[in-house]
Design a protein around this motif. Structure first.
Motif, PDB file in Angstrom:
ATOM      1  N   UNK A   1      15.245   5.763   9.768  1.00  0.00           N
ATOM      2  CA  UNK A   1      13.795   6.236   9.143  1.00  0.00           C
ATOM      3  C   UNK A   1      13.659   5.365   8.042  1.00  0.00           C
ATOM      4  N   UNK A   2      14.601   4.999   7.378  1.00  0.00           N
ATOM      5  CA  UNK A   2      14.606   4.036   6.144  1.00  0.00           C
ATOM      6  C   UNK A   2      13.692   2.797   6.472  1.00  0.00           C
ATOM      7  N   UNK A   3      14.232   2.141   7.604  1.00  0.00           N
ATOM      8  CA  UNK A   3      13.631   1.019   8.104  1.00  0.00           C
ATOM      9  C   UNK A   3      12.180   0.811   8.744  1.00  0.00           C
ATOM     10  N   UNK A   4      11.909   2.061   9.428  1.00  0.00           N
ATOM     11  CA  UNK A   4      10.602   2.130   9.776  1.00  0.00           C
ATOM     12  C   UNK A   4       9.655   2.529   8.715  1.00  0.00           C
ATOM     13  N   UNK A   5      10.151   3.088   7.782  1.00  0.00           N
ATOM     14  CA  UNK A   5       9.193   3.360   6.407  1.00  0.00           C
ATOM     15  C   UNK A   5       8.743   2.087   5.695  1.00  0.00           C
ATOM     16  N   UNK A   6      10.082   1.221   5.703  1.00  0.00           N
ATOM     17  CA  UNK A   6       9.669  -0.026   5.080  1.00  0.00           C
ATOM     18  C   UNK A   6       8.838  -0.941   5.814  1.00  0.00           C
ATOM     19  N   UNK A   7       8.993  -0.716   7.176  1.00  0.00           N
ATOM     20  CA  UNK A   7       8.027  -1.658   8.172  1.00  0.00           C
ATOM     21  C   UNK A   7       6.621  -1.011   7.637  1.00  0.00           C
ATOM     22  N   UNK A   8       6.377   0.367   7.841  1.00  0.00           N
ATOM     23  CA  UNK A   8       5.017   1.140   7.757  1.00  0.00           C
ATOM     24  C   UNK A   8       4.287   0.454   6.354  1.00  0.00           C
TER      25      UNK A   8
ATOM     26  N   UNK B   1       5.030  -2.245   4.991  1.00  0.00           N
ATOM     27  CA  UNK B   1       4.519  -3.617   5.041  1.00  0.00           C
ATOM     28  C   UNK B   1       3.222  -3.696   5.990  1.00  0.00           C
ATOM     29  N   UNK B   2       3.009  -3.101   7.123  1.00  0.00           N
ATOM     30  CA  UNK B   2       1.906  -3.017   7.922  1.00  0.00           C
ATOM     31  C   UNK B   2       0.739  -2.699   7.183  1.00  0.00           C
ATOM     32  N   UNK B   3       0.739  -1.594   6.246  1.00  0.00           N
ATOM     33  CA  UNK B   3      -0.294  -1.166   5.665  1.00  0.00           C
ATOM     34  C   UNK B   3      -0.793  -2.345   4.489  1.00  0.00           C
ATOM     35  N   UNK B   4       0.338  -3.031   3.872  1.00  0.00           N
ATOM     36  CA  UNK B   4      -0.009  -3.863   3.062  1.00  0.00           C
ATOM     37  C   UNK B   4      -0.697  -5.039   3.488  1.00  0.00           C
ATOM     38  N   UNK B   5      -0.261  -5.524   4.884  1.00  0.00           N
ATOM     39  CA  UNK B   5      -0.784  -6.745   5.606  1.00  0.00           C
ATOM     40  C   UNK B   5      -2.255  -6.462   6.033  1.00  0.00           C
ATOM     41  N   UNK B   6      -2.458  -5.137   6.472  1.00  0.00           N
ATOM     42  CA  UNK B   6      -3.565  -4.839   6.725  1.00  0.00           C
ATOM     43  C   UNK B   6      -4.825  -4.801   5.621  1.00  0.00           C
TER      44      UNK B   6
END
Length: 115
Positions: free
Chosen positions: A73-80, A82-87
């Motif tokens: 969950x921790x790594x998936x939350x970090x990726x979410x 980043x994805x939102x920041x990129x978009x």
């Protein structure tokens, strides 16, 4: 390895914008242990008709992340994040108008065989 990220958005995606997104997602995927840009596949679908909360007209995106194996969950939350920041930075899409779906896959085929 073998991650896939698919992005569907209401925004128009030029070739230059796709290249910028590909570069940034290539870096972001390394947030998940064992994943790298070397095996990342990306799919882009722009100019999509989308509704969120019964409304249309605002920039929005739906992102699918498929992973061979599992992550925590921790790594998936970090990726979410980043994805939102990129978009937000690349396309002006607010995180409140972005869904990110994760799918962890036990069987993954490539080059004529399965892992």
């Amino acid at each position: 390895n073998m991650p896939y990220i698919g992005i569907k958005t209401t925004k128009t995606l030029t070739e230059e914008k796709k290249a910028a997104l590909a570069k940034r997602f290539g870096t972001a995927i390394t947030t998940i242990p064992g994943k790298s840009e070397a095996h990342l596949m990306l799919g882009f679908e722009g100019d999509a008709t989308m509704y969120f909360g019964g409304k249309t007209g605002e920039p929005m995106a739906f992102v699918e992340v498929k992973l061979f194996g599992t992550s925590d969950r921790e790594h998936l939350t970090m990726l979410t994040k980043q994805i939102c920041d990129i978009l937000k930075e690349e396309l002006g899409i607010d995180g409140a108008n972005t869904y990110v779906k994760y799918e962890e896959v036990a069987h993954w085929g490539w080059n004529g065989s399965n892992f």
